[in-house]
Design a protein around this motif. Structure first.
Motif, PDB file in Angstrom:
ATOM      1  N   LEU A  50       9.054  17.216  52.542  1.00 54.93           N
ATOM      2  CA  LEU A  50       7.905  16.600  53.195  1.00 54.93           C
ATOM      3  C   LEU A  50       8.359  15.576  54.228  1.00 54.93           C
ATOM      4  CD1 LEU A  50       4.848  15.848  53.424  1.00 54.93           C
ATOM      5  CD2 LEU A  50       5.290  14.217  51.592  1.00 54.93           C
ATOM      6  N   VAL A  51       9.263  14.705  53.848  1.00 58.29           N
ATOM      7  CA  VAL A  51       9.742  13.664  54.757  1.00 58.29           C
ATOM      8  C   VAL A  51      10.463  14.289  55.949  1.00 58.29           C
ATOM      9  CG1 VAL A  51      11.316  11.698  54.963  1.00 58.29           C
ATOM     10  CG2 VAL A  51       9.848  11.914  52.964  1.00 58.29           C
ATOM     11  N   ALA A  52      11.272  15.307  55.700  1.00 59.22           N
ATOM     12  CA  ALA A  52      11.993  15.966  56.784  1.00 59.22           C
ATOM     13  C   ALA A  52      11.027  16.602  57.772  1.00 59.22           C
ATOM     14  CB  ALA A  52      12.953  17.012  56.225  1.00 59.22           C
ATOM     15  N   ARG A  53       9.989  17.251  57.273  1.00 59.43           N
ATOM     16  CA  ARG A  53       9.000  17.860  58.159  1.00 59.43           C
ATOM     17  C   ARG A  53       8.277  16.818  58.997  1.00 59.43           C
ATOM     18  NH1 ARG A  53       5.625  22.039  54.546  1.00 59.43           N
ATOM     19  NH2 ARG A  53       7.391  23.186  53.746  1.00 59.43           N
ATOM     20  N   VAL A  54       7.837  15.766  58.340  1.00 64.21           N
ATOM     21  CA  VAL A  54       7.083  14.728  59.028  1.00 64.21           C
ATOM     22  C   VAL A  54       7.925  14.108  60.139  1.00 64.21           C
ATOM     23  CG1 VAL A  54       6.120  12.412  58.738  1.00 64.21           C
ATOM     24  CG2 VAL A  54       5.486  14.216  57.152  1.00 64.21           C
ATOM     25  N   PHE A  55       9.164  13.767  59.847  1.00 63.31           N
ATOM     26  CA  PHE A  55      10.000  13.123  60.853  1.00 63.31           C
ATOM     27  C   PHE A  55      10.469  14.106  61.925  1.00 63.31           C
ATOM     28  CE2 PHE A  55      10.185   9.746  57.735  1.00 63.31           C
ATOM     29  CZ  PHE A  55      10.058   8.644  58.552  1.00 63.31           C
ATOM     30  N   PHE A  56      10.659  15.368  61.558  1.00 62.87           N
ATOM     31  CA  PHE A  56      11.069  16.357  62.558  1.00 62.87           C
ATOM     32  C   PHE A  56       9.969  16.559  63.594  1.00 62.87           C
ATOM     33  CE2 PHE A  56      10.972  20.767  64.069  1.00 62.87           C
ATOM     34  CZ  PHE A  56      12.160  20.787  64.767  1.00 62.87           C
ATOM     35  N   ALA A 146      10.892   6.968  64.669  1.00 63.10           N
ATOM     36  CA  ALA A 146      10.747   6.372  63.335  1.00 63.10           C
ATOM     37  C   ALA A 146       9.344   5.802  63.144  1.00 63.10           C
ATOM     38  CB  ALA A 146      11.800   5.282  63.135  1.00 63.10           C
ATOM     39  N   ILE A 147       8.815   5.131  64.149  1.00 57.43           N
ATOM     40  CA  ILE A 147       7.453   4.585  64.054  1.00 57.43           C
ATOM     41  C   ILE A 147       6.447   5.714  63.873  1.00 57.43           C
ATOM     42  CG2 ILE A 147       5.629   3.397  65.339  1.00 57.43           C
ATOM     43  CD1 ILE A 147       7.861   1.726  66.659  1.00 57.43           C
ATOM     44  N   HIS A 148       6.560   6.739  64.682  1.00 57.40           N
ATOM     45  CA  HIS A 148       5.642   7.880  64.613  1.00 57.40           C
ATOM     46  C   HIS A 148       5.785   8.601  63.276  1.00 57.40           C
ATOM     47  CE1 HIS A 148       3.840  11.489  67.005  1.00 57.40           C
ATOM     48  NE2 HIS A 148       3.371  11.449  65.785  1.00 57.40           N
ATOM     49  N   GLY A 149       7.020   8.808  62.839  1.00 60.92           N
ATOM     50  CA  GLY A 149       7.260   9.486  61.567  1.00 60.92           C
ATOM     51  C   GLY A 149       6.720   8.707  60.381  1.00 60.92           C
ATOM     52  N   LEU A 150       6.902   7.395  60.378  1.00 60.10           N
ATOM     53  CA  LEU A 150       6.363   6.575  59.288  1.00 60.10           C
ATOM     54  C   LEU A 150       4.838   6.611  59.277  1.00 60.10           C
ATOM     55  CD1 LEU A 150       8.753   3.496  59.406  1.00 60.10           C
ATOM     56  CD2 LEU A 150       8.566   5.199  57.579  1.00 60.10           C
ATOM     57  N   TYR A 151       4.231   6.585  60.451  1.00 57.67           N
ATOM     58  CA  TYR A 151       2.772   6.695  60.510  1.00 57.67           C
ATOM     59  C   TYR A 151       2.307   8.049  59.963  1.00 57.67           C
ATOM     60  CZ  TYR A 151      -1.942   7.298  62.084  1.00 57.67           C
ATOM     61  OH  TYR A 151      -3.282   7.570  62.102  1.00 57.67           O
ATOM     62  N   ASN A 152       2.954   9.132  60.380  1.00 54.49           N
ATOM     63  CA  ASN A 152       2.578  10.460  59.883  1.00 54.49           C
ATOM     64  C   ASN A 152       2.783  10.570  58.377  1.00 54.49           C
ATOM     65  OD1 ASN A 152       1.911  11.245  62.444  1.00 54.49           O
ATOM     66  ND2 ASN A 152       3.639  12.621  62.727  1.00 54.49           N
ATOM     67  N   LEU A 153       3.880  10.022  57.872  1.00 51.30           N
ATOM     68  CA  LEU A 153       4.138  10.050  56.432  1.00 51.30           C
ATOM     69  C   LEU A 153       3.048   9.290  55.687  1.00 51.30           C
ATOM     70  CD1 LEU A 153       6.055  10.904  54.155  1.00 51.30           C
ATOM     71  CD2 LEU A 153       7.232   8.725  54.502  1.00 51.30           C
ATOM     72  N   PHE A 154       2.701   8.131  56.196  1.00 49.04           N
ATOM     73  CA  PHE A 154       1.635   7.348  55.589  1.00 49.04           C
ATOM     74  C   PHE A 154       0.314   8.120  55.600  1.00 49.04           C
ATOM     75  CE2 PHE A 154      -1.724   4.062  55.964  1.00 49.04           C
ATOM     76  CZ  PHE A 154      -1.541   3.432  54.736  1.00 49.04           C
TER      77      PHE A 154
END
Length: 160
Positions: A50-56, A146-154
């Motif tokens: 999940l984290v890999a997808r979100v950050f990718f 990183a900012i975008h990925g953290l927002y998407n993960l959240f």
């Protein structure tokens, strides 16, 4: 060794393939239905996936809308007389165009989310420009990804 003309031709070919790939990602992000991917994410047991997808995907969007399109348009306009006279105005138009494209890529989420995505794009573009001038492009790209990925993960964790 390759001659200068051959190197230029190879770079143009690679650039064309990259443009087609980026265009495909843009079109896919507009027309793809992401509701089925949310249900798939609920069934996943591996958090890393999940984290890999979100950050990718966040880094792909950031590359497309903060790095590739603006720099491509700037390189196109830098050869024109109009850019030399009004370079700040052209950069502002490109800045807003990049934000608009980012916002419309999130059209599948609804009208209010398009407006929110536009405001987020303004923030991410400004952050990228400030970080790029303070450090370098790579650090700026990693920061906004990183900012975008953290927002998407959240956002995904709230949905699930």
């Amino acid at each position: 060794m390759y001659s200068i003309k051959e190197k230029c031709l190879l770079l143009k070919i690679l650039d064309t393939f990259l443009f087609i790939f980026v265009l495909f990602i843009f079109i896919y992000s507009i027309f793809a239905s992401h509701t089925s991917s949310v249900h798939t994410l609920q069934k996943e047991v591996c958090c890393f996936s999940l984290v890999a997808r979100v950050f990718f995907f966040a880094s792909m969007e950031e590359f497309l809308y903060r790095v590739y399109f603006p720099e491509k348009l700037l390189s196109y306009f830098s050869f024109t007389k109009h850019y030399k006279k009004n370079n700040k105005r052209v950069e502002t138009v490109i800045f807003l165009l990049s934000c608009t494209l980012f916002a419309f890529a999130h059209l599948y989420l609804g009208f209010f989310n398009v407006i929110f995505a536009f405001l987020v794009a303004l923030f991410l573009n400004k952050t990228y420009i400030c970080a790029k001038t303070k450090w370098n492009k790579l650090i700026a790209f990693i920061l906004i990804s990183a900012i975008h990925g953290l927002y998407n993960l959240f956002a995904f964790l709230i949905i699930i």
